[in-house]
Design an enzyme around this catalytic site. Sequence first.
Site, PDB file in Angstrom:
ATOM      1  N   ASP A 117       0.876  -1.167   0.000  1.00 11.86           N
ATOM      2  CA  ASP A 117       0.000   0.000   0.000  1.00 11.86           C
ATOM      3  C   ASP A 117       0.918   1.224   0.000  1.00 11.86           C
ATOM      4  OD1 ASP A 117      -2.103   1.754   0.049  1.00 11.86           O
ATOM      5  OD2 ASP A 117      -3.187   0.753   1.667  1.00 11.86           O
TER       6      ASP A 117
HETATM    7  C1  BGC Z   1      -5.118   3.231   0.001  1.00 14.08           C
HETATM    8  C2  BGC Z   1      -5.145   2.216  -1.125  1.00 14.08           C
HETATM    9  C3  BGC Z   1      -4.999   2.925  -2.437  1.00 14.08           C
HETATM   10  C4  BGC Z   1      -3.701   3.715  -2.427  1.00 14.08           C
HETATM   11  C5  BGC Z   1      -3.428   4.464  -3.725  1.00 14.08           C
HETATM   12  C6  BGC Z   1      -3.911   4.141  -0.085  1.00 14.08           C
HETATM   13  O1  BGC Z   1      -4.028   5.193   0.804  1.00 14.08           O
HETATM   14  O2  BGC Z   1      -5.142   2.563   1.240  1.00 14.08           O
HETATM   15  O3  BGC Z   1      -6.355   1.513  -1.078  1.00 14.08           O
HETATM   16  O4  BGC Z   1      -5.041   2.004  -3.482  1.00 14.08           O
HETATM   17  O5  BGC Z   1      -3.763   4.674  -1.367  1.00 14.08           O
HETATM   18  O6  BGC Z   1      -4.294   5.525  -3.871  1.00 14.08           O
END
Ligand code: BGC
Length: 748
Positions: A287
């Site tokens: 993530d």
């Molecule tokens: C989220 C993810 C997301 C990523 C990219 C993170 O803050 O938890 O679900 O895909 O950001 O935007």
Amino acid sequence: MKYSFLRVVPGISAIVFLSLFCLPVSGFSQEQRAPKAEWPWMNTNLSPDMRADLVLKEMTLNEKIQLLHGNGMPMFDPLTPTTAMSNRGGGYVIGIPRLRIPAIDMCDAAYGVRGSGENGRYSTALPANVALAASWDTEAALDYGTLIGRELRAQGYNMSLGGGVDITRDPRNGRTFEYLGEDPVLAGTMAARLIAGVQSQHIIGDIKHYAFNDQESGRGSVNVHIDERAARESDLLAFEIGVEQGHPAAVMCAYSRVNGVFSCENNFLLNEVLKRDWKFPGFVVSDWGGTHSLEKASAAGLDQEEGESIFYGERYTAGVQSGSISMSELDGHVHRILRSMFAAGVIDYPQQRSVVDPFAGLKVARTIEEDGIVLLKNDRAALPLDAAKIHTIAVIGAHSDVGMISGGGSAQVDPPAENAFVSSAQAPTPPNVEVWFPTSPLKAIAARAPHAIVKYDSGADPATAAATARGADVAIVFAYEWESEGMDLPNLSLPLHQDDLIAQVAATNPHTIVVLETGSPVTMPWVKAPAAILEVWYAGSDGANAVGNVLFGSVNPSGKLPNTFPKSEADLPHPTLVKPPPESQDFSGPVSPLQRAEGLPPFQVTYDEGVKVGYKWYDAEKKPVLFPFGYGLSYSSYRYSGLSVAPGKTIKATFTVANTGSRAGAEIAEVYVSLPASAQEPPKRLVGWSKVKLNSGEQRTVTVEIDPKYLSIFDVQKDGWTLVPGDYTILVGGSSQDLPLKTVVNLR
Ligand code: BGC
């Protein structure tokens, strides 16, 4: 999480026009794209693994490292020479044109393609993922994913960031709308179909957030404690099903720590469970900002760092050169990324921009929403409404004159043109704002009752709203609760005095219908008062028409709850959600790689309820609920009969469902099992279902096959799923608390 939407484009036709002048995006000409003999990996007769190895042999160290990391978030960051070719999504991994390996152009796409408006494009907002789960319709899940994949491809992306499957351990989790409910079999099965749909469009699909990211409060510093058996049988089972049945090319590891170790450097989660036990051949992507180390993460099975290259860029190169990371370990990560690109088809079918068809999207969004709306209460057949008999309708609350709410955070899909309503009432923290889609329930209702007088009241003052409702043939109160990534709900009550609004309107007008736009269950101190209650979730781009069709009966509701609605927060396994102490909330000021590696001081959350998530908890604790898991009414009625169970390699439950009502409908027939007492499991678990379409008077015999794993327990000593010998009670019916058919089968 940053968000802005298209302000300048007045309507869909203009958006289509804008999409038209976007150019093909693969970065290769037709000539370059054609397979060439000197590129042996372009031989499609070879397996993705063989093809990946052929590419790998040709790669330099720099090229390998290039594939291991992102380059910021092109959506928000200024474009650089590195990201100039990107599509301005959430992540971008540079390709290797010399070897005909395209860039990986990623976009968040939980319920539709994120950031389209910002990029001068358009995408469909599907109903929230929880609404899809409420449909229990695996074909709908395939359609949902296929639409997302098609629109990603049309916009020039080749990787989706979606597929959220963390189960609803705590319904106050602000991302409950993005997930697929509290049951691992339901959530995993639906996620698998969604991912299959996305990948059918030659898009790299993913499943996230692996694992136990079950609350947003302190998601980067929380340390979740759970014992292995409970972990394997609950949250991990949802991922296991999603991975084994959906074959996602990528898994996104979560921000949280699990049993003391960050998910993205957790050898148990990544190497042992995901890659060894589930035989996941794809790649693990962190993530965004969830990578905390170099050697540790790499050895634990993290294949790619997003969105930056704090550890997996220059430091990784230095690690390989100094010998602290072996070349074969690096090759293992690169192999997984390449083989996934071949397997998903992004190399054989380079993405090519095309026009997003908004009308096709609206139809899919509306149909799935109709499939997922849950009728919670319908006294004296208050619904459906008969337009011929209604002269006055009061429509009240939740900005239902102009729009319907959507879920926020990185899942947010931009509305066409302007936000239909700009709220200051709840004052969410920028850049997270409530986004209302321009789909007007008021207009949808007026269109279906052309001869009625339809009045609107904002609901801001309950007394005024009650006065508007007084004497109307029907009062329809819309109530909402907004959710977003990065926050949790303070409680399960409707915010903004909406409980009071509903109570006052329903006290004035006996024919009050409540329509709930929520992502999570809510408590209902007023539940006895209204004649009917509909849960419509976050309803998507064409939500108002779907709701109108259900209110006026051209669609017979058939959704069932994917989450239990408890009577109060006091009944949850953890009545108080554990919040991070101040020092675990955020870094103050810029973060050095060392600080990032260490992370914020952890705070502890213990999932001592273990496997007892959702209905399993309420069943085991004998706590009465407001509306149970799997519950939902119809304008028709169904009768169950004749259960027989045939043991074999897979157990088959066969039974008959009859539509005893006067309307065609679809019944979700649910199959649960009680394990032998010696298994020490909660009273029952869902093991399968069938959504059966039936005309009035029609009956059908259906067979539900039960995967032996769903009858098993996870035996930590034996390190595998084991069937406990003994009597298994198979239960069948229309809700977890209405199971008229029952038979016992002895398994050993
Ligand atoms: C989220 C993810 C997301 C990523 C990219 C993170 O803050 O938890 O679900 O895909 O950001 O935007």
